[in-house]
Write a protein that holds these residues in place. Structure first.
Motif, mmCIF file in Angstrom:
data_model
loop_
_atom_site.group_PDB
_atom_site.id
_atom_site.type_symbol
_atom_site.label_atom_id
_atom_site.label_comp_id
_atom_site.label_asym_id
_atom_site.label_seq_id
_atom_site.Cartn_x
_atom_site.Cartn_y
_atom_site.Cartn_z
ATOM 1 N N THR A 296 0.840 -1.189 0.000
ATOM 2 C CA THR A 296 0.000 0.000 0.000
ATOM 3 C C THR A 296 0.880 1.247 0.000
ATOM 4 N N ASN A 297 0.240 2.423 -0.101
ATOM 5 C CA ASN A 297 0.985 3.682 -0.043
ATOM 6 C C ASN A 297 1.807 3.736 1.241
ATOM 7 N N GLY A 298 3.062 4.130 1.105
ATOM 8 C CA GLY A 298 3.948 4.189 2.257
ATOM 9 C C GLY A 298 4.649 2.884 2.561
ATOM 10 N N GLY A 299 4.352 1.833 1.776
ATOM 11 C CA GLY A 299 4.992 0.535 1.983
ATOM 12 C C GLY A 299 6.459 0.578 1.597
ATOM 13 N N ALA A 300 7.192 -0.411 2.058
ATOM 14 C CA ALA A 300 8.637 -0.450 1.833
ATOM 15 C C ALA A 300 8.989 -1.524 0.812
ATOM 16 N N ILE A 301 9.866 -1.168 -0.114
ATOM 17 C CA ILE A 301 10.381 -2.102 -1.114
ATOM 18 C C ILE A 301 11.901 -2.007 -1.087
ATOM 19 N N GLY A 302 12.556 -3.137 -0.918
ATOM 20 C CA GLY A 302 14.015 -3.172 -0.884
ATOM 21 C C GLY A 302 14.577 -3.938 -2.062
ATOM 22 N N ILE A 303 15.649 -3.383 -2.649
ATOM 23 C CA ILE A 303 16.322 -4.027 -3.778
ATOM 24 C C ILE A 303 17.795 -4.122 -3.421
#
Length: 383
Positions: free
Chosen positions: A280-287
């Motif tokens: 959702t909005n504000g969620g975290a995605i790490g690469i």
């Protein structure tokens, strides 16, 4: 037990031999053939299952006509039995399948013929099954070609108008005269158009890989190139990432991977898009990109809804997707199917770890460049 359709030729100058054999083969038609010329003529009219060749038949030697008969396609399942006391070696060398003495009891001769007739039935049955399988294979190959042509046509016919729509939407989105609320709608329309373009491209690429037509353009991918490819992949996804907290970490000074940068970009775009879809909005995605012992590992993780355990085994199959999603967007599942095929085409592996409500972590590996390994080994030897 023989079939009523079985046909036995008895090639001999003595009709009585054929008559005696016929008395022991109730379910076979036994025909008397008096010489080689008659055999050549009758074999064109009726295909025999078993032919008894008596070595004492006068006229043209049977050993001379047998090689010609064995070359005929319609006689490929016929069995040839040489019968006699003298001259059996010539018939055997000419192509006879077996031999038996003419002094043998009629029961022994009949038993030999019945055995051959059973083998003919088995061979024809196997031939029929092979023919059926071949016809199914031909039908399947035709359907595959039609599907490939259809997918290729659809994708290429769709890409240009989709790209044109995206360009026009970008122009409208950047126009300051457009109200802010309308600009948000335009942005959503552009993102969905970008998603449609990805669906079309993934569909075509999956078909290419399945057909073995995906030719990788491998390069040495060092750390800076991975950072560049990730940035390009983020740009491919659209504006949706603005509402996510994206963290990118690329290990510096890694040994180079041996990979196609454009395909890696597509893999990254699909995995990041998948993370976007499930957060959702504000969620975290790490690469994260790091060096393993024999490969470069890329990790894409999110803190979204997670994937149900029952969905994980089929997650990388085409037309499969998790039943849980935070968005109503339709997805063919081609994106993850493409990722798996493309990674494995490189010689790497891909997998996912997830817990319901705790996000998902996708990991894939790319093999290191062998050239670099060879250079290092050479340097060690020189030292």
């Amino acid at each position: 037990m023989t079939s009523a359709a079985s046909t036995v030729f008895v090639v001999t100058a003595e009709r009585s031999r054929a008559v005696r054999l016929a008395g022991t083969l109730a379910q076979a038609d036994v025909l008397f053939i008096q010489d080689a010329e008659t055999l050549l003529r009758e074999a064109h009219v009726r295909v025999p299952d078993v032919v008894l060749l008596y070595s004492d038949t006068p006229g043209v030697p049977l050993s001379q006509v047998l090689p010609m008969l064995r070359q005929r396609q319609e006689l490929s399942n016929t069995w040839w039995l040489a019968v006699g006391t003298h001259g059996l070696g010539e018939l055997l060398a000419a192509g006879a399948d077996a031999l038996i003495s003419d002094a043998s009891p009629i029961e022994a001769l009949s038993l030999q013929v019945q055995t051959m007739l059973r083998r003919v039935v088995q061979a024809r049955s196997a031939h029929d099954r092979v023919g059926q399988l071949q016809r199914r294979m031909d039908t399947w190959e035709h359907e595959e070609r039609v599907r490939d042509q259809l997918v290729h046509m659809l994708v290429h016919d769709l890409k240009n108008p989709i790209a044109a729509v995206m360009g026009l939407l970008e122009i409208v989105q950047d126009d300051t005269r457009v109200p802010e609320d309308a600009r948000d709608l335009v942005r959503i329309a552009r993102d969905e158009t970008q998603h449609l373009l990805h669906l079309a491209a993934n569909m075509l690429d999956v078909r290419k890989i399945q057909a073995g037509k995906m030719n990788l353009r491998r390069e040495l991918m060092f750390s800076p190139m991975f950072a560049e490819v990730i940035e390009q992949a983020r740009g491919d996804i659209g504006s949706g990432l603005r509402d996510r907290n994206v963290r990118v970490e690329v290990q510096q000074d890694m040994s180079p991977a041996d990979a196609d940068p454009e395909i890696v970009r597509r893999i990254m775009a699909n995995l990041i898009s998948n993370a976007l879809k499930h957060t959702t909005n504000g969620g975290a995605i790490g690469i994260f990109v790091s060096l393993l012992e024999d490969a470069v590992q890329v990790v894409v993780q999110d803190n979204g809804e997670g994937i149900p355990e029952d969905d994980i085994p089929n997650l990388f199959a085409a037309f499969e997707q998790s039943r849980l999603t935070l968005h109503g967007r339709f997805d063919t599942g081609m994106g993850l199917a493409f990722c798996k095929m493309a990674v494995e085409e490189h010689g790497g592996t891909i997998g996912v770890e997830s817990q319901r409500g705790a996000g998902a972590t996708f990991r894939f590996t790319l093999p290191l460049s062998r050239d670099t390994d060879d250079d290092d080994d050479s340097a060690d030897l020189l030292v």
